[in-house]
Design a protein around this motif. Sequence first.
Motif, PDB file in Angstrom:
ATOM      1  N   ARG A  15       0.840  -1.202   0.000  1.00 22.34           N
ATOM      2  CA  ARG A  15       0.000   0.000   0.000  1.00 22.34           C
ATOM      3  C   ARG A  15       0.877   1.255   0.000  1.00 22.34           C
ATOM      4  NH1 ARG A  15      -4.273  -0.222   4.434  1.00 22.34           N
ATOM      5  NH2 ARG A  15      -5.019  -1.856   3.071  1.00 22.34           N
ATOM      6  N   TYR A  16       1.952   1.227   0.779  1.00 20.67           N
ATOM      7  CA  TYR A  16       2.869   2.363   0.837  1.00 20.67           C
ATOM      8  C   TYR A  16       3.580   2.558  -0.498  1.00 20.67           C
ATOM      9  CZ  TYR A  16       6.650   5.397   2.377  1.00 20.67           C
ATOM     10  OH  TYR A  16       7.537   6.441   2.504  1.00 20.67           O
ATOM     11  N   ALA A  17       3.901   1.462  -1.184  1.00 17.09           N
ATOM     12  CA  ALA A  17       4.599   1.542  -2.468  1.00 17.09           C
ATOM     13  C   ALA A  17       3.723   2.163  -3.550  1.00 17.09           C
ATOM     14  CB  ALA A  17       5.051   0.154  -2.900  1.00 17.09           C
ATOM     15  N   GLU A  40       5.180   9.216  -2.495  1.00 19.68           N
ATOM     16  CA  GLU A  40       6.421   9.233  -1.712  1.00 19.68           C
ATOM     17  C   GLU A  40       6.989   7.827  -1.525  1.00 19.68           C
ATOM     18  OE1 GLU A  40       4.636   9.336   2.820  1.00 19.68           O
ATOM     19  OE2 GLU A  40       4.911  11.226   1.741  1.00 19.68           O
ATOM     20  N   GLY A  41       6.117   6.825  -1.449  1.00 22.12           N
ATOM     21  CA  GLY A  41       6.577   5.442  -1.332  1.00 22.12           C
ATOM     22  C   GLY A  41       7.303   4.989  -2.581  1.00 22.12           C
ATOM     23  N   ARG A  42       6.755   5.346  -3.749  1.00 25.49           N
ATOM     24  CA  ARG A  42       7.427   5.000  -5.005  1.00 25.49           C
ATOM     25  C   ARG A  42       8.765   5.700  -5.120  1.00 25.49           C
ATOM     26  NH1 ARG A  42       5.455   2.250  -9.424  1.00 25.49           N
ATOM     27  NH2 ARG A  42       6.917   3.456 -10.645  1.00 25.49           N
ATOM     28  N   LEU A  43       8.828   6.952  -4.675  1.00 27.17           N
ATOM     29  CA  LEU A  43      10.097   7.683  -4.727  1.00 27.17           C
ATOM     30  C   LEU A  43      11.163   6.989  -3.886  1.00 27.17           C
ATOM     31  CD1 LEU A  43       9.089  11.453  -4.594  1.00 27.17           C
ATOM     32  CD2 LEU A  43      10.465  10.328  -6.339  1.00 27.17           C
ATOM     33  N   GLU A 102       9.401   4.309 -15.803  1.00 25.48           N
ATOM     34  CA  GLU A 102       8.758   3.671 -14.653  1.00 25.48           C
ATOM     35  C   GLU A 102       9.349   4.143 -13.330  1.00 25.48           C
ATOM     36  OE1 GLU A 102       9.313  -0.463 -15.373  1.00 25.48           O
ATOM     37  OE2 GLU A 102       7.836  -0.531 -16.973  1.00 25.48           O
ATOM     38  N   ASN A 103      10.607   4.528 -13.337  1.00 28.74           N
ATOM     39  CA  ASN A 103      11.288   4.925 -12.110  1.00 28.74           C
ATOM     40  C   ASN A 103      10.981   6.386 -11.806  1.00 28.74           C
ATOM     41  OD1 ASN A 103      13.571   5.870 -10.359  1.00 28.74           O
ATOM     42  ND2 ASN A 103      14.104   3.703 -10.531  1.00 28.74           N
ATOM     43  N   GLU A 104      10.381   6.642 -10.642  1.00 29.88           N
ATOM     44  CA  GLU A 104       9.952   7.994 -10.277  1.00 29.88           C
ATOM     45  C   GLU A 104      11.119   8.952 -10.091  1.00 29.88           C
ATOM     46  OE1 GLU A 104       6.886   9.408 -10.029  1.00 29.88           O
ATOM     47  OE2 GLU A 104       6.067   7.542 -10.822  1.00 29.88           O
TER      48      GLU A 104
END
Length: 174
Positions: free
Chosen positions: A3-5, A9-12, A62-64
């Motif tokens: 859920r955080y991912a 901010e989680g993806r970052l 794909e990479n933030e």
Amino acid sequence: LNRYARTKEGRLIIDGLKINIFAVGQLVKKAQIARFTKTLSALLANGVPMVQSIEVAASTLENEVIKNDVSNITKEVTEGAPLSKAIIKLSSFPLSVTNMIAVGEESGNLEKALFKVSDACQRDVDRALGLFTSLLEPFIILVMGCVVGFIVISMLLPIFQINLMARCARGMPK
């Protein structure tokens, strides 16, 4: 964690970790650079304006962390800076990539230079993945051998114990 991912901010944070992992980080960067430069090259070759091309190419990433870096490129190019000058400030892009882009800009063949960068990065990624797979194969064979050995031993051990109990019941020596 899942859920955080999914949050911004989680993806970052997770994408930042992916980039900073030893050996894997370079592979992720090169794969993202290959995707970005190939898309940018195709868009520029077909007459799409530079700023619009960068925005579309950035949307394929794909990479933030790298996507945020590329959004900084868009701002600088909009202000009139050459693409190579905007890219050289980023930590995500290696110096060899920025040099090839600079040479492409100076010679007037930016699309070809971007395609060559994409091709070189993709070859590096393919080579690294091939090496990783060839190193992983013996480990997988070893693990599978241990699993099969465990299954065989777990099946034969009760049979040997039954045989031992039968000998004891008949009064035979162990």
